[in-house]
Design a protein around this motif. Structure first.
Motif, mmCIF file in Angstrom:
data_model
loop_
_atom_site.group_PDB
_atom_site.id
_atom_site.type_symbol
_atom_site.label_atom_id
_atom_site.label_comp_id
_atom_site.label_asym_id
_atom_site.label_seq_id
_atom_site.Cartn_x
_atom_site.Cartn_y
_atom_site.Cartn_z
ATOM 1 N N MET A 107 0.859 -1.203 0.000
ATOM 2 C CA MET A 107 0.000 0.000 0.000
ATOM 3 C C MET A 107 0.888 1.243 0.000
ATOM 4 O O MET A 107 1.838 1.324 0.771
ATOM 5 N N THR A 192 -1.103 -0.807 -4.169
ATOM 6 C CA THR A 192 -2.283 0.048 -4.208
ATOM 7 C C THR A 192 -1.831 1.469 -3.871
ATOM 8 O O THR A 192 -1.158 1.677 -2.864
ATOM 9 N N VAL A 203 -8.557 5.919 -4.242
ATOM 10 C CA VAL A 203 -7.598 4.945 -4.767
ATOM 11 C C VAL A 203 -7.247 5.366 -6.192
ATOM 12 O O VAL A 203 -8.113 5.496 -7.043
ATOM 13 N N PRO A 206 -5.261 0.451 -8.271
ATOM 14 C CA PRO A 206 -5.621 -0.714 -7.458
ATOM 15 C C PRO A 206 -4.444 -1.684 -7.322
ATOM 16 O O PRO A 206 -3.596 -1.765 -8.200
ATOM 17 N N THR A 210 -7.132 -4.152 -1.377
ATOM 18 C CA THR A 210 -8.269 -3.822 -2.237
ATOM 19 C C THR A 210 -9.137 -2.717 -1.639
ATOM 20 O O THR A 210 -9.039 -2.399 -0.446
ATOM 21 N N ALA A 334 -6.810 -5.002 -9.917
ATOM 22 C CA ALA A 334 -5.449 -4.552 -10.252
ATOM 23 C C ALA A 334 -4.992 -5.198 -11.560
ATOM 24 O O ALA A 334 -4.401 -4.530 -12.408
#
Ligand code: TXA
Ligand code: MG
Length: 350
Positions: A107, A192, A203, A206, A210, A334
Motif C-alpha cells: 500500500m 495500491t 484509490v 488498485p 483492495t 489490479a
C-alpha cells in the motif's frame, strides 16, 4: 521513446542466496545507495529501481535510467513509520490507522510533502507517495543505507513491470550500478496507491490491498475514475502515471471478456496470425500459440504472472494478442487495470 540515460555502466548482479554471504551483498548494495547510486531491488510487489530519495541528483538519475517523464513522481520507501514525519507537512490520523493494518505491505499513501523531499523525487508536485515494503531485502536495504529510498518499478518506462531479477537485467543492464536478485516477487502487481490529500480519499491505482479492505478503515474512500477509464492527456489527472501508456509489449493487445466457449468461438473467427493470453487449462481449446497468465477464478495467480506473460508476448514476437479477461474482483481489479493499460483500453465484451 528516446531514453537518454547512460548505458555504459558496469551493472553488478548481487544475488541473495540465504547464506552467510548475504551480509556482504546487503552491505554492498546499501553502500551504493548511500553514495547516491542506482540499485534495482526486490520488493513483495515488483522490483524497484532504488536511490536516495533525499538526493535530487540520485532521483534525477532514476528518471534518466528508466526514460521516465520527469513529471511522473516516485514512491518513497521507508522501513518504519517513525521515518515519515520529516518527509511530510503533517501526518494525517488516518495514516496511522492504515499503517497499523496494511504496513509493511503493498500500500502506498500520498500526503503533502515537506521541504526535505526534493521536487526531483515528487515529480514537481507538493505531495509525496510513501510505502513501507514487507520484503525483507527491501527492508534491510532501507535500514542499512540509512536513507528513505525512492523507487519506481525497475523497468524501462512503458514496458511491463519487472517481477524477477532477469526482467531488470533485460531492461536495465548498463543503466544502473547493481541489481539485487532476491527471487520472484510474491504479489506480482504494484502496490495500491491511495491519496489522503483529496476529500474523500481516493484509490488512484488498485493493488493487493483492495478497495473493500481499505473501506474498513476509510469508509468514504472512492475509486478514481482514471482507474478503469481512459483520461485524455490534457485532463488534469490525479496520478500522473495514469496518463502514460503502460505495461505494453510491442504487440497490439486486445482484451476480450467472456467465458471460455464464447472466447473460443470469437478467436476462431479472427483472421491472420495472433497469440492468446489465457488461463491454465485453456490451451487444448486453441490452435494458436497460448501464453498462460494464471488460473481462472484465482486473481492472485493472475497478478503474479501477468507481467511476465506480457513480456513473453514480445519474446515470442507476436504482433497481435487476444487476452481472455474474466475476474475483476479483489486483486482482480489490479490485474484488469494493468491489462487495460497494456491494451491502450481496447476491449471487446462478448
Ligand atoms: O509496488 C510498487 O508501488 C512499486 C514498488 C517498487 O514499490 N513501485 C511502483 O512505482 O510501482 P511506480 O513509479 O512504477 O508507480 C508509482 C505510481 C505512478 O503511477 C505515479 O504517478 C504515482 O504512483 N504517484 C507517485 N507519487 C504520486 C503523487 N505524489 N501523486 C499522485 N500519484 C503519485
Ligand atoms: Mg511503474
Amino acid at each position: 521513446m528516446k531514453i537518454d540515460g547512460d548505458v555504459t555502466l558496469q551493472t553488478k548482479l548481487l544475488k541473495i542466496t540465504h547464506t552467510a554471504n548475504d551480509e556482504a551483498v546487503l552491505n554492498e548494495a546499501a553502500k551504493l545507495l548511500r553514495e547516491g547510486h542506482l540499485v534495482a531491488i526486490p520488493t513483495e510487489t515488483v522490483y524497484g529501481l532504488a536511490a536516495n530519495a533525499l538526493d535530487p541528483k540520485a532521483s534525477a538519475a532514476i528518471y534518466a535510467a528508466k526514460g521516465r517523464p520527469s513529471d511522473n513522481p516516485l514512491i518513497v520507501h521507508v522501513a518504519d513509520v517513525s521515518e515519515i514525519p520529516p518527509l511530510v507537512k503533517h501526518v494525517p490520523d488516518a495514516l496511522y490507522r492504515l499503517a497499523e493494518k496494511f504496513w509493511p505491505g503493498p500500500m502506498t499513501v500520498i500526503m503533502e510533502k515537506s521541504d526535505a523531499v526534493p521536487y526531483q523525487t515528487s515529480g514537481g508536485l507538493d505531495t509525496i507517495a510513501i510505502r513501507m515494503p514487507s520484503h525483507p531485502v527491501a527492508n534491510e536495504l532501507i535500514r542499512r543505507s540509512g536513507v528513505p529510498l525512492a523507487a519506481p518499478s525497475a523497468n524501462l518506462s512503458g514496458s511491463p513491470s519487472p517481477t524477477c531479477a532477469q526482467h531488470c537485467v533485460d531492461d536495465l543492464t548498463g543503466r544502473v550500478d547493481a541489481i539485487v536478485d532476491g527471487g520472484a516477487c510474491e504479489v506480482g502487481v504494484e502496490s495500491t496507491v491511495l491519496s489522503l490529500c483529496t476529500t474523500p480519499p481516493a484509490v488512484l491505482r488498485p493493488g493487493a490491498v483492495t478497495l473493500e479492505m481499505l473501506r474498513e478503515t476509510l469508509p468514504d474512500i472512492v475509486l478514481d475514475p482514471g482507474v478503469f477509464h481512459h483520461l485524455s492527456d490534457d485532463r488534469k489527472v490525479m496520478s500522473p502515471g495514469m496518463k502514460y501508456k503502460h505495461y505494453s509489449p510491442k504487440a497490439r493487445v486486445v482484451l476480450v471478456r467472456g467465458k471460455r466457449e464464447k472466447f473460443r468461438k470469437f478467436v476462431a473467427e479472427q483472421p491472420g496470425e495472433f497469440g492468446i493470453l489465457c488461463f491454465t487449462g485453456d490451451e487444448p481449446y486453441f490452435t494458436h500459440p497460448c501464453i498462460i497468465y494464471g488460473t481462472e477464478g484465482d486473481a492472485a495467480s493472475q497478478a503474479k504472472h501477468v507481467f511476465d506473460a506480457l513480456r513473453e508476448v514480445d519474446k515470442e514476437q507476436m504482433k497481435l494478442v487476444y487476452v481472455r479477461v474474466a475476474d475483476d474482483e479483489g486483486i482482480g481489479q489490479a490485474v484488469y487495470n494493468r491489462l487495460l493499460r497494456a491494451a491502450g483500453f481496447e476491449e471487446i465484451k462478448l
